[in-house]
Design a protein around this motif. Structure first.
Motif, PDB file in Angstrom:
ATOM      1  N   ASP A  49       0.828  -1.210   0.000  1.00  0.00           N
ATOM      2  CA  ASP A  49       0.000   0.000   0.000  1.00  0.00           C
ATOM      3  C   ASP A  49       0.861   1.258   0.000  1.00  0.00           C
ATOM      4  O   ASP A  49       0.489   2.278  -0.601  1.00  0.00           O
ATOM      5  N   ASP A  50       2.018   1.190   0.648  1.00  0.00           N
ATOM      6  CA  ASP A  50       2.928   2.328   0.627  1.00  0.00           C
ATOM      7  C   ASP A  50       3.472   2.565  -0.778  1.00  0.00           C
ATOM      8  O   ASP A  50       3.640   3.718  -1.203  1.00  0.00           O
ATOM      9  N   LEU A 100       0.943  13.155   2.638  1.00  0.00           N
ATOM     10  CA  LEU A 100       1.421  12.222   3.653  1.00  0.00           C
ATOM     11  C   LEU A 100       0.826  12.560   5.021  1.00  0.00           C
ATOM     12  O   LEU A 100       0.537  11.659   5.818  1.00  0.00           O
ATOM     13  N   THR A 103      -2.585  10.899   4.823  1.00  0.00           N
ATOM     14  CA  THR A 103      -2.649   9.446   4.627  1.00  0.00           C
ATOM     15  C   THR A 103      -1.734   8.651   5.549  1.00  0.00           C
ATOM     16  O   THR A 103      -1.997   7.484   5.836  1.00  0.00           O
ATOM     17  N   ARG A 104      -0.619   9.261   5.996  1.00  0.00           N
ATOM     18  CA  ARG A 104       0.337   8.590   6.883  1.00  0.00           C
ATOM     19  C   ARG A 104       0.736   9.558   8.004  1.00  0.00           C
ATOM     20  O   ARG A 104       1.895   9.925   8.136  1.00  0.00           O
ATOM     21  N   ARG A 106       1.293   9.330  11.057  1.00  0.00           N
ATOM     22  CA  ARG A 106       2.246   8.888  12.074  1.00  0.00           C
ATOM     23  C   ARG A 106       3.672   8.749  11.539  1.00  0.00           C
ATOM     24  O   ARG A 106       4.590   8.466  12.308  1.00  0.00           O
ATOM     25  N   ASP A 107       3.859   8.914  10.220  1.00  0.00           N
ATOM     26  CA  ASP A 107       5.174   8.733   9.624  1.00  0.00           C
ATOM     27  C   ASP A 107       5.990  10.018   9.670  1.00  0.00           C
ATOM     28  O   ASP A 107       5.444  11.125   9.584  1.00  0.00           O
ATOM     29  N   ARG A 122       9.276   4.704  10.715  1.00  0.00           N
ATOM     30  CA  ARG A 122       8.910   4.873   9.305  1.00  0.00           C
ATOM     31  C   ARG A 122       9.178   6.308   8.877  1.00  0.00           C
ATOM     32  O   ARG A 122       8.677   7.253   9.495  1.00  0.00           O
ATOM     33  N   TRP A 124       9.549   8.819   5.316  1.00  0.00           N
ATOM     34  CA  TRP A 124       9.531   9.087   3.878  1.00  0.00           C
ATOM     35  C   TRP A 124      10.663  10.056   3.554  1.00  0.00           C
ATOM     36  O   TRP A 124      10.865  11.052   4.263  1.00  0.00           O
ATOM     37  N   LEU A 148      10.796   5.203   0.993  1.00  0.00           N
ATOM     38  CA  LEU A 148      10.280   4.922   2.331  1.00  0.00           C
ATOM     39  C   LEU A 148      11.309   4.080   3.071  1.00  0.00           C
ATOM     40  O   LEU A 148      11.712   3.013   2.590  1.00  0.00           O
TER      41      LEU A 148
END
Length: 305
Positions: A49-50, A100, A103-104, A106-107, A122, A124, A148
């Motif tokens: 998915d990433d 990001l 959608t992400r 926590r990254d 994690r 990016w 990533l």
């Protein structure tokens, strides 16, 4: 007339019937189904998915960079390290960070133009435009790099060069590919050249090697290779991953320059190390080869001769 040697690439050229067969109706569908099945069989499904998201981010970046490429009102400034940055660089990074964040959330994010954000394993890693000098001068060799990392390891990477109509990507354990979309990918592999005198070397410039104290070593390496060209930036490493060139090296690179490239090169069958032979995008600099040439090239470029 003297005999001209050609490098032993180990490539096989398809016959005309094979090429005709590949182009028959239904061939594209079959390729897509095969590629989809391979995606599902990848050992690192957690990152699939990433990888899909990285392609969406690359699509967004492409739209921004192509709209501003060769624009007469492109805003260009010089950073403290004397490299260029344009309004397209910052717009791309801001757009990627924004998506990001949704959608992400926590990254963590590390980019070339903005301060690091977030925390955790994690991360990016973004280079909004690799090859900004080319971009500013209207040369179409530039790309957005999206990687990533989990801890110190790069698990997914996408390199998108819309002005060349090219894109490359890889997922840890899943191979490396090139194509227009995730489901229209063709697997790529490094070459099988094992002798330097048959090898094709790509680099960016000689000045950096002189400044690094390894100028003589690099020039000697160039002289011993079959062919050299300064394709530069991401392009050197993608040509390596495709088996077109056999080694690429630069004396000074940052994490954002290397992260996405690393996984594509290694998943294509090559190796990517720093100048001291440590695997990964950790610097100083980078030496990437088809694998067979790695140890010799690292030794040749050592600071002590």
């Amino acid at each position: 007339m003297p005999t001209v040697r050609r490098p032993r690439t180990g490539l096989r050229v398809a016959s005309r019937p094979e090429r005709r067969g590949a182009a028959r109706a239904g061939g594209v569908v079959a390729d897509a189904r095969t590629y989809t099945a391979r995606l599902r069989a990848m050992p690192d499904q957690a990152f699939l998915d990433d990888l899909r998201l990285a392609h969406v981010l690359a699509d967004q970046a492409d739209a921004i960079t192509m709209a501003r490429f060769k624009s007469t009102d492109l805003a260009v400034s010089t950073k403290p390290d004397m490299t260029h940055v344009t309004d397209a660089d910052t717009a791309v990074e801001d757009a990627i960070r924004s998506m990001l964040g949704r959608t992400r959330p926590r990254d963590a994010v590390h980019g070339e133009e903005r301060e690091d954000s977030g925390w955790g394993p994690r991360r990016w890693v973004i280079d909004p435009i690799d090859g900004t000098a080319n971009y500013v001068r209207g040369v179409p060799v530039w790309a957005t790099l999206i990687g990533l990392m989990v801890g110190e390891e790069v698990v997914a990477g996408v390199v998108s060069a819309p002005a060349l109509s090219r894109r490359w990507w890889a997922l840890k354990g899943g191979g490396a590919f090139t194509g227009r979309t995730l489901l229209q990918g063709t697997a790529i592999h490094t070459s099988e050249v094992s002798d330097l005198d048959d090898a094709f070397l790509s680099y960016s410039s000689i000045d950096g090697w002189i400044e690094s104290g390894r100028g003589q070593q690099f020039v000697d390496l160039m002289r011993d290779c079959w062919r050299t060209r300064a394709f530069g930036d991401f392009w050197s490493y993608m040509l390596l991953a495709e088996g077109t060139v056999d080694l690429a090296a630069e004396p000074e690179l940052a994490l954002h320059d290397m992260a996405a490239l690393t996984v594509i090169v290694t998943e294509a069958g090559g190796r990517f190390t720093n100048l001291d032979g440590r695997d990964g995008p950790h610097g100083p600099g980078a030496i990437a080869t088809n694998g067979a040439l790695q140890d010799e090239v690292v030794a040749r470029l050592a600071t002590e001769v």
